[in-house]
Design a protein around this motif. Sequence first.
Motif, PDB file in Angstrom:
ATOM      1  N   ARG A   1       0.764  -1.406  -0.083  1.00  0.00           N
ATOM      2  CA  ARG A   1      -0.168   0.151   0.605  1.00  0.00           C
ATOM      3  C   ARG A   1       1.214   1.322  -0.402  1.00  0.00           C
ATOM      4  O   ARG A   1       2.305   1.607   0.409  1.00  0.00           O
ATOM      5  CB  ARG A   1      -1.143  -0.218   1.839  1.00  0.00           C
ATOM      6  N   ILE A   2       0.417   2.209  -0.599  1.00  0.00           N
ATOM      7  CA  ILE A   2       0.770   3.830  -0.711  1.00  0.00           C
ATOM      8  C   ILE A   2       1.392   4.128   1.239  1.00  0.00           C
ATOM      9  O   ILE A   2       2.477   4.772   1.162  1.00  0.00           O
ATOM     10  CB  ILE A   2       0.207   4.601  -1.390  1.00  0.00           C
ATOM     11  N   ARG A   3       0.892   3.880   1.960  1.00  0.00           N
ATOM     12  CA  ARG A   3       0.853   3.936   3.193  1.00  0.00           C
ATOM     13  C   ARG A   3       1.859   3.318   4.191  1.00  0.00           C
ATOM     14  O   ARG A   3       3.501   3.698   4.669  1.00  0.00           O
ATOM     15  CB  ARG A   3      -0.420   3.686   4.392  1.00  0.00           C
ATOM     16  N   ASP A   4       2.084   1.764   3.246  1.00  0.00           N
ATOM     17  CA  ASP A   4       3.046   0.958   3.723  1.00  0.00           C
ATOM     18  C   ASP A   4       4.000   1.461   3.050  1.00  0.00           C
ATOM     19  O   ASP A   4       6.018   1.927   3.441  1.00  0.00           O
ATOM     20  CB  ASP A   4       3.318  -0.282   2.983  1.00  0.00           C
TER      21      ASP A   4
ATOM     22  N   ALA B   1       5.566   4.743   1.795  1.00  0.00           N
ATOM     23  CA  ALA B   1       5.630   5.849   2.503  1.00  0.00           C
ATOM     24  C   ALA B   1       7.003   5.855   3.728  1.00  0.00           C
ATOM     25  O   ALA B   1       7.518   6.426   4.275  1.00  0.00           O
ATOM     26  CB  ALA B   1       4.642   7.111   2.540  1.00  0.00           C
TER      27      ALA B   1
ATOM     28  N   THR C   1       6.184  11.420   2.550  1.00  0.00           N
ATOM     29  CA  THR C   1       5.084  11.066   2.820  1.00  0.00           C
ATOM     30  C   THR C   1       4.013  10.551   1.667  1.00  0.00           C
ATOM     31  O   THR C   1       4.862   9.947   0.462  1.00  0.00           O
ATOM     32  CB  THR C   1       4.320  12.640   2.689  1.00  0.00           C
ATOM     33  N   GLU C   2       2.512  10.136   2.257  1.00  0.00           N
ATOM     34  CA  GLU C   2       1.833   9.757   1.638  1.00  0.00           C
ATOM     35  C   GLU C   2       1.263  10.020  -0.353  1.00  0.00           C
ATOM     36  O   GLU C   2       2.365   9.618  -1.083  1.00  0.00           O
ATOM     37  CB  GLU C   2       0.027   8.557   1.671  1.00  0.00           C
ATOM     38  N   ARG C   3       1.673  11.244   0.362  1.00  0.00           N
ATOM     39  CA  ARG C   3       1.632  12.713  -1.791  1.00  0.00           C
ATOM     40  C   ARG C   3       2.645  12.161  -2.133  1.00  0.00           C
ATOM     41  O   ARG C   3       2.513  12.083  -3.220  1.00  0.00           O
ATOM     42  CB  ARG C   3       1.258  13.958  -0.485  1.00  0.00           C
TER      43      ARG C   3
ATOM     44  N   VAL D   1       4.985   9.896  -1.945  1.00  0.00           N
ATOM     45  CA  VAL D   1       5.091   8.791  -3.134  1.00  0.00           C
ATOM     46  C   VAL D   1       4.169   7.848  -4.029  1.00  0.00           C
ATOM     47  O   VAL D   1       4.887   8.021  -5.099  1.00  0.00           O
ATOM     48  CB  VAL D   1       4.816   6.869  -1.434  1.00  0.00           C
ATOM     49  N   SER D   2       2.741   8.577  -3.862  1.00  0.00           N
ATOM     50  CA  SER D   2       1.041   8.865  -4.913  1.00  0.00           C
ATOM     51  C   SER D   2       2.647   9.510  -6.234  1.00  0.00           C
ATOM     52  O   SER D   2       1.819   9.179  -7.134  1.00  0.00           O
ATOM     53  CB  SER D   2       0.988   9.915  -5.003  1.00  0.00           C
TER      54      SER D   2
END
Length: 109
Positions: A31-34, A36, A42-44, A46-47
């Motif tokens: 997941r993006i959270r992982d 990051a 930050t998740e942003r 990574v996105s």
Amino acid sequence: MVGVPESHSGWTFITSHARVLAAIADNPNARIRDIAARCRLTERAVSRIISDLEQDGYLSHTRDGRTNTYRIAPDKVLRHPAEAGLSVASLLSLLVQDESDRVRKPVAG
């Protein structure tokens, strides 16, 4: 829930794009959270990095329900002229191996 990673000042040897790619190589369903948390971004960020990598053909994804499965283009050549001829697979063989070694064998200080 994972908080915002600590900030980092100064330069580093490995770019955030390479870190994200290595994290995905290690776990294509991450997941993006992982990603990051692992990359200390930050998740942003990574996105945005994933979007960059997809736009230039280094990465693609398929969606299954709420899960993304990423696929890396291992034969794609790195962008910078100084790395002419070096493939993504070559870079990842160093980064992913080094990460797994670091997890298994902590450096004595």
